[in-house]
Design a protein around this motif. Structure first.
Motif, short mmCIF file in Angstrom:
data_model
loop_
_atom_site.label_atom_id
_atom_site.label_comp_id
_atom_site.label_asym_id
_atom_site.label_seq_id
_atom_site.Cartn_x
_atom_site.Cartn_y
_atom_site.Cartn_z
N CYS A 165 0.65 -0.97 0.12
CA CYS A 165 0.66 -0.12 0.23
C CYS A 165 0.85 1.26 0.01
O CYS A 165 1.31 1.52 1.20
N ARG A 205 1.00 5.04 -0.90
CA ARG A 205 0.32 6.41 -0.31
C ARG A 205 0.41 7.45 0.29
O ARG A 205 1.00 8.84 -0.16
N ARG A 214 -7.07 1.30 6.73
CA ARG A 214 -6.21 3.03 7.99
C ARG A 214 -5.46 2.25 7.51
O ARG A 214 -5.41 1.75 8.71
N HIS A 227 -5.08 7.61 4.87
CA HIS A 227 -5.48 6.87 3.22
C HIS A 227 -6.32 5.51 3.59
O HIS A 227 -5.94 5.14 4.91
N PHE A 253 -7.21 1.83 1.66
CA PHE A 253 -6.77 0.53 0.78
C PHE A 253 -8.01 -0.24 0.71
O PHE A 253 -8.12 -1.04 2.22
N GLN A 285 -4.84 -1.62 -3.15
CA GLN A 285 -4.99 -1.03 -4.19
C GLN A 285 -5.76 0.67 -3.01
O GLN A 285 -6.26 0.40 -2.49
N TYR A 286 -5.69 1.78 -3.54
CA TYR A 286 -6.00 2.62 -2.73
C TYR A 286 -6.68 3.38 -3.01
O TYR A 286 -7.82 2.93 -4.25
N GLN A 287 -7.78 3.58 -2.06
CA GLN A 287 -9.49 3.67 -2.22
C GLN A 287 -9.51 5.29 -2.25
O GLN A 287 -9.54 5.87 -1.10
N SER A 288 -10.13 6.25 -3.23
CA SER A 288 -9.97 7.69 -3.75
C SER A 288 -11.58 8.00 -3.17
O SER A 288 -11.71 9.12 -3.03
#
Length: 623
Positions: free
Chosen positions: A407, A409, A427, A436, A438, A444-447
């Motif tokens: 992860c 970011r 998180r 952030h 994931f 995968q990053y969760q935007s």
């Protein structure tokens, strides 16, 4: 014993053993004299030192108290502690750290001081109508070197030297040098039964008052760091207490030096504590530290259950939900003020240990920097490890810890991680103040943050979440930083459902308790005890105990949380202000008591009354 507002760094005991004096750090540090039996303060001496009170010593009669300040001039003050009168003050002019102070006689005008900087030893004596400060004269018999400890033996003064020699002083002149230890002589004790010395060589030696050598006890096979730091002899001369550099205290037979108890009286980590984790099924908890050890402790007896030493400093620890294994991250976190083992090939790796015997079940390494936080998902399928390389590594626990992903970011080292209750989301928060999210199955990053608004989190350790916002702002109000948090209680009805407890720790060493989610203006219960930042806060599985760990003071504090036995059917009719009308009970692991001189706090949370009480035990011993 409560009363100090800053870290306590000095301690002096009167010859009769009934009075103790403690000194603190601070711009205007205070000295408090205590009754050892009742733990009540007898006198408070303040306003005479700056920076810190680094050394304390009582006169032979116990009526006078000498204190050394941490200011550049190393100011020495002699008090009549009962009346608060200052009898004498003057600068010692020692350039380095002061390590010892001793009365030569019972008068306020005969004191010796030692340290690691020039002139190493100083003496104060009355000459005519003045008290004159003189440097120690080493002469031809002794080499000028740092002096580590002092003690008065009859009409002579004894000092322990960095070379392992025992120097004998008559007045301010060194009249004899005895080679006592290989390496530095760290500890001196003079009692009615003779003299004890302890050194870096792990040996304790007995001497007569005339300094004729006696028994010589070898402790090199005992403990992790057998360097002797403190020695004491019982009044009957039958037993010795020895404190070691490994934060262990042993009781030895004075006859043959054997271990009287078959193990240490107390033990602890001897480098900074990095984490605490509670067993999900047993009344046990584990601690990790920069001394490369993982230790398991019994919550009820507060004794060490088992321990293992690994090949690198350990920066975090967590249990698997089934309690059969625990994971630890390796490396030395840069948040501690103490030096750790130099960077080695194991830094950035992790180990999975069997809970029964702490044998290594699995080990791997993907990061090159320290792993500073770790956590299993609620279903036990995923292991997450946060690194100082600004990433979080995810491993499939059921597939021999195969790497799922990384992860990425954050722009700063990641310090805290939480899983959602369904184990689908992760998180993390970092030193840069970022939070952030994931996907825990793919890294995968969760935007799309709106998609996470209904997520319920299994733990609450991230410092920047919605439920912690009030405590974060409250800590910053007086310049502190929130350093740790943990949630207990509450239901599953919402993402941040109320009714639980939130425990927090900050950089000032304070522990606070409030409702969850916290609000800036909400009432908080506060206790002090840690010297330095609180590195970990966690509740045990059944939420009957709260544990907080100090990073640099090497202490774990155990709190008891008790649900009120009153009928819950009447809870709806109770007004919150009525809480003070109920008599609180204090839980201390095994029994209940409530001494009047202890701090208590009662708060009604989720139709229950929780009572929290600080049980400060130096982690030199048990919890």
């Amino acid at each position: 014993m409560t009363g100090h507002v800053n870290d306590i760094i000095s301690l002096g005991i009167a010859p009769d053993g009934l009075i103790a004096a403690t000194g603190e750090i601070g711009a205007r540090p205070a000295i408090i004299c205590w009754n050892v039996t009742s733990c009540m303060p007898l006198a408070i001496l303040a306003g005479l030192h700056a920076v810190a009170v680094t050394q304390l010593a009582f006169s032979p009669s116990g009526e006078r108290l000498a204190s050394m300040g941490g200011d550049p001039g190393r100011t020495l003050v002699v008090h009549n502690w009962r009346t608060g009168a200052r009898l004498f003050s003057g600068c010692s002019s020692l350039l380095g750290q002061v390590l010892g102070i001793s009365f030569i006689s019972d008068g306020p005008d005969s004191i010796s001081v030692c340290g690691v900087g020039e002139p190493y030893v100083c003496f104060w004596r009355r000459e005519g109508s003045k008290i004159v400060h003189r440097r120690g004269a080493f002469g031809r018999r002794a080499r000028r070197q740092p002096t580590l400890c002092l003690a008065q033996c009859g009409d002579v003064t004894l000092s322990g030297q960095a070379s392992g020699h025992l120097y004998v002083w008559h007045g301010r002149n060194c009249v004899q040098a005895i080679h006592a230890h290989r390496g530095s002589l760290n500890a001196l004790y003079v009692g009615s039964r003779g003299v004890l010395t302890g050194g870096k060589d792990g040996r304790v030696r007995q001497w007569s008052h005339k300094l004729d050598p006696g028994a010589n006890f070898d402790l090199t096979e005992i403990g992790l760091n057998p360097t002797v730091r403190s020695v004491c002899l019982s009044s009957d001369g039958a037993k010795l207490l020895v404190g070691t550099g490994g934060n262990e205290i042993y009781e030895l037979s004075a006859a043959d030096g054997s271990d009287a108890l078959g193990g240490p009286v107390t033990s602890s980590h001897f480098v900074s504590i990095s984490g605490v984790a509670c067993h999900p099924l047993k009344l046990e908890f584990a601690t990790s530290g920069g001394d490369c050890t993982v230790r398991a402790w019994d919550i009820i007896t507060r004794n060490l259950v088992r321990m293992v030493k690994l090949e690198a400093p350990i920066s975090c620890v967590t249990y698997h939900p089934n309690g059969e294994v625990l994971a630890v991250g390796l490396g030395c976190s840069n948040t501690t003020s103490e030096p750790c083992t130099p960077l080695n090939r194991n830094t950035g790796g992790f180990c999975v240990l069997n809970d029964t015997d702490f044998t290594i079940a699995f080990a791997a390494r993907d990061s090159t920097l320290a792993l500073v936080a770790c956590r299993f998902s609620p279903d036990g399928e995923i292991l997450a490890l946060a690194s100082e390389d600004c990433s979080t590594y995810l491993y499939a626990a059921a597939e021999e810890y195969e790497l799922i992903g990384q992860c990425r970011r954050h722009a700063a080292p990641v310090r805290h991680i939480d899983f959602s209750k369904d184990a689908r989301w992760l998180r993390s928060c970092c030193d840069g103040g970022q939070l952030h999210f994931f996907n825990a199955n793919s890294a995968q990053y969760q935007s799309n943050l709106s998609a996470l608004k209904d997520i319920r989190w299994a733990t609450e350790t991230c410092l920047f979440g919605f439920g912690v916002a009030g405590s974060y702002v409250a800590a910053k109000r007086d310049g502190a930083l929130l350093t740790a948090c943990s949630r207990a209680g509450g239901g599953d009805e919402g993402p941040e459902s109320g009714g639980g407890l939130l425990a927090t720790g900050d950089s000032y060493g304070r522990v606070r308790l409030t409702r969850f989610p916290s609000r800036e203006d909400a009432a908080q219960l506060e206790w002090r005890g840690h010297a330095g930042a609180v590195v970990s806060v966690t509740f045990n599985a059944d939420e009957t105990h709260l544990f907080t760990a100090g990073c640099d003071d090497k202490c774990v504090m155990q709190w008891g949380v008790l649900e009120d036995a009153r009928d819950s059917e009447n809870a709806d009719d109770q007004d919150e202000d009525e809480a003070a009308d109920y008599a609180p009970e204090l839980r201390d692991g095994e029994d209940f008591s409530c001494p009047l001189d202890r701090e208590i706090a009662v708060d009604v949370v989720n139709e229950r009354v929780f009572v929290a009480e600080l049980k400060v035990r130096s982690y030199l011993s048990y919890l």
